[in-house]
Scaffold this motif. Structure first.
Motif, short mmCIF file in Angstrom:
data_model
loop_
_atom_site.label_atom_id
_atom_site.label_comp_id
_atom_site.label_asym_id
_atom_site.label_seq_id
_atom_site.Cartn_x
_atom_site.Cartn_y
_atom_site.Cartn_z
N ILE A 1 14.23 -0.30 2.46
CA ILE A 1 13.48 -1.43 2.56
C ILE A 1 12.66 -1.31 3.92
N GLU A 2 13.02 -0.81 4.97
CA GLU A 2 12.48 -0.66 6.07
C GLU A 2 11.14 0.22 5.63
N ALA A 3 11.39 1.34 5.12
CA ALA A 3 10.27 2.44 4.80
C ALA A 3 9.23 1.72 4.11
N VAL A 4 9.56 0.69 3.15
CA VAL A 4 8.70 0.13 2.05
C VAL A 4 7.93 -0.83 3.17
N HIS A 5 8.67 -1.54 3.89
CA HIS A 5 7.91 -2.88 4.63
C HIS A 5 6.93 -1.93 5.65
N ASN A 6 7.39 -0.83 6.21
CA ASN A 6 6.51 -0.03 7.24
C ASN A 6 5.15 0.15 6.60
N CYS A 7 5.34 0.71 5.29
CA CYS A 7 4.11 1.27 4.93
C CYS A 7 3.18 0.54 4.21
N LEU A 8 3.64 -0.65 3.67
CA LEU A 8 3.00 -1.53 2.87
C LEU A 8 2.03 -2.31 3.94
N LYS A 9 0.66 -2.61 3.47
CA LYS A 9 -0.18 -3.60 4.20
C LYS A 9 0.29 -5.01 4.10
N PRO A 10 -0.24 -5.93 5.15
CA PRO A 10 0.30 -7.19 5.09
C PRO A 10 -0.29 -7.70 3.69
N GLY A 11 0.68 -8.49 3.02
CA GLY A 11 0.34 -8.79 1.66
C GLY A 11 0.53 -7.90 0.18
N GLY A 12 1.04 -6.86 0.84
CA GLY A 12 1.03 -5.72 -0.18
C GLY A 12 2.43 -5.93 -0.92
#
Length: 440
Positions: free
Chosen positions: A323-334
């Motif tokens: 989850i941390e990895a997904v949250h980090n690499c996603l743009k805001p609103g991604g």
């Protein structure tokens, strides 16, 4: 795929342990033919002739013809082995061949054999004293069978159930964005596919017009996906019999010995049909390495518009790391689009200690996801100690806790198998959860 095939600066040959693992993987594909013949037909012939002579004589005749079936099985093993050996050659060329001393190789290989790539590379492997682990041998066999799911025409049933919901949501997201910004192009939407496997979902997303990066840690999968995406020359170049080696629960020998042509399409030809302004080879890439390590780096922050995970999150010992990895690499609103079951791969993994350090190291070596590459001294990623198994509602609550709004949650909404023999007397079906979460 990009000409370099796999992005990143990691060199597995620079790390002794990683090199050992890589060679074990290569040898597992190289050894497919020999071991399959031994385990599937040689041992069965021995067992067959151990029956009372009257019994094996009876079973040798029609309508049973067991010995004829074993001969047919030998032929199918050879067919499967052609694919396994092609993967071996592809992997050897990518990882080992560039660092070889040509003079040393010329001393090992007779002149009349120098054009036989499999012979040359296999001879070199013999001189490297490589021994495959049992897990790598099993993984090679599984990898060959996985081509049925991802790259055969009959596998389209499973792909339709698992991949189509992802692409459908990508199309909806594009429509939404284009209505707000008419200049928006599909290629402006960058998608990450962790656990890319043999690359079919990555390919399908690219063919739909989006920019996509696959991520995979398994050398088995990386080599196999490279073969099919970059090196096959035509549709149906290989023929596999994915169910032949398993002799249980068949209604007939014809069912057991069914064959499938792979790939069902030629990826290069299909992508060449694209009319997008951005060429497909600029929109599709594959990154090798640990998802938790690669995509928590500052350089990966806010890089992707969408992360698509299919049959992936249950490979996490600790889902929080994913989850941390997904949250980090996603743009805001991604968007994070997920589909899959929760067959936790690391259930009850014991913590390391001085007392069980050797056992723990062995356990990690036997698990394809436990290789954290050369970055282990900084962040061991998926090889971190400890594990936890969550329920679907707990997963959703955890995703929300880490800064996502859950826009869709449909537990048990997708019924699908995984490399399912539809004619088998034994059927396994997942009732997968489908959800879509947006980064706040």
């Amino acid at each position: 795929m990009a000409n370099n095939e796999w992005e990143g600066d990691f060199d597995p040959m620079a790390d002794p342990e990683e090199q050992k693992h890589l060679l074990s993987v290569l040898d597992s594909f190289r050894s497919y033919r020999r071991l399959a013949h031994f385990n599937a037909t040689h041992t069965r012939r021995q067992a067959f002739y151990s029956l009372p002579s009257a019994h094996w004589t009876l079973l040798s005749q029609p309508p049973f013809s067991i010995l004829d079936s074993l001969i047919k099985l030998d032929d199918l093993i050879d067919s499967n082995a052609e694919l396994a050996e092609a993967i071996f050659v592809t992997g050897f060329q990518a990882f080992i061949a560039p660092g070889l001393d040509s003079e040393w190789v010329s001393k090992l290989v007779p002149l009349h054999k120098e054009r036989d790539e499999f012979y040359v590379y296999s001879t070199i492997m013999d001189h490297l004293n490589v021994t495959s682990t049992q897990n790598d041998l099993e993984k090679a066999r599984s990898c060959v069978n996985q081509f049925y799911r991802e790259w055969s025409a009959d596998g389209a049933v499973e792909r339709e159930r698992c991949f189509s919901p992802i692409i459908s949501r990508l199309e909806s997201e594009f429509t939404k964005r284009k209505s707000a910004s008419p200049s928006q192009q599909k290629s402006d939407i960058k998608v990450l596919v962790p656990g890319a496997g043999l690359g079919r979902l990555v390919f399908d997303i690219c063919r739909a017009g989006f920019a996509v990066e696959g991520n995979e840690i398994s050398y088995h999968e990386l080599m196999a996906s490279s073969l099919v995406l970059n090196h096959v020359e035509k549709p149906g170049q290989f023929t596999i019999a994915p169910f032949a080696l398993n002799s249980s629960n068949h209604l007939s020998r014809a069912d057991q010995f069914r064959t499938y042509a792979i790939p069902d399409i030629h990826p290069g030809t299909e992508l060449s049909k694209s009319e997008d302004e951005t060429p497909p080879y600029e929109r599709m890439s594959m990154a090798s390495g640990d998802f938790c390590v690669l995509y928590t780096q500052p350089g990966a922050s806010a890089t992707f518009d969408v992360v698509a995970t299919v049959f992936f999150i249950d490979t996490a010992p600790n889902l929080i790391r994913y989850i941390e990895a997904v949250h980090n690499c996603l743009k805001p609103g991604g968007l994070w689009i997920n589909l899959g079951p929760l067959l936790w791969h690391h259930a009850s993994r014991p913590p390391p200690s001085e007392k069980n350090q050797d056992d723990d190291t062995k356990m990690k070596d036997e698990n394809e996801n436990a290789h954290a590459h050369s970055r282990a001294h900084i962040d061991t990623g998926i090889a971190d100690p400890g594990s936890v198994e969550l329920t679907d509602d707990e997963v959703v609550a955890l995703v929300k806790h880490f800064g996502f709004d859950m826009e869709i949650h449909e537990p048990g909404s997708v019924e699908t198998g995984y490399i399912t023999n539809t004619r088998s007397m034994l059927q396994s079906t997942y009732r997968a959860s489908f959800w879509m979460a947006r980064k706040v």
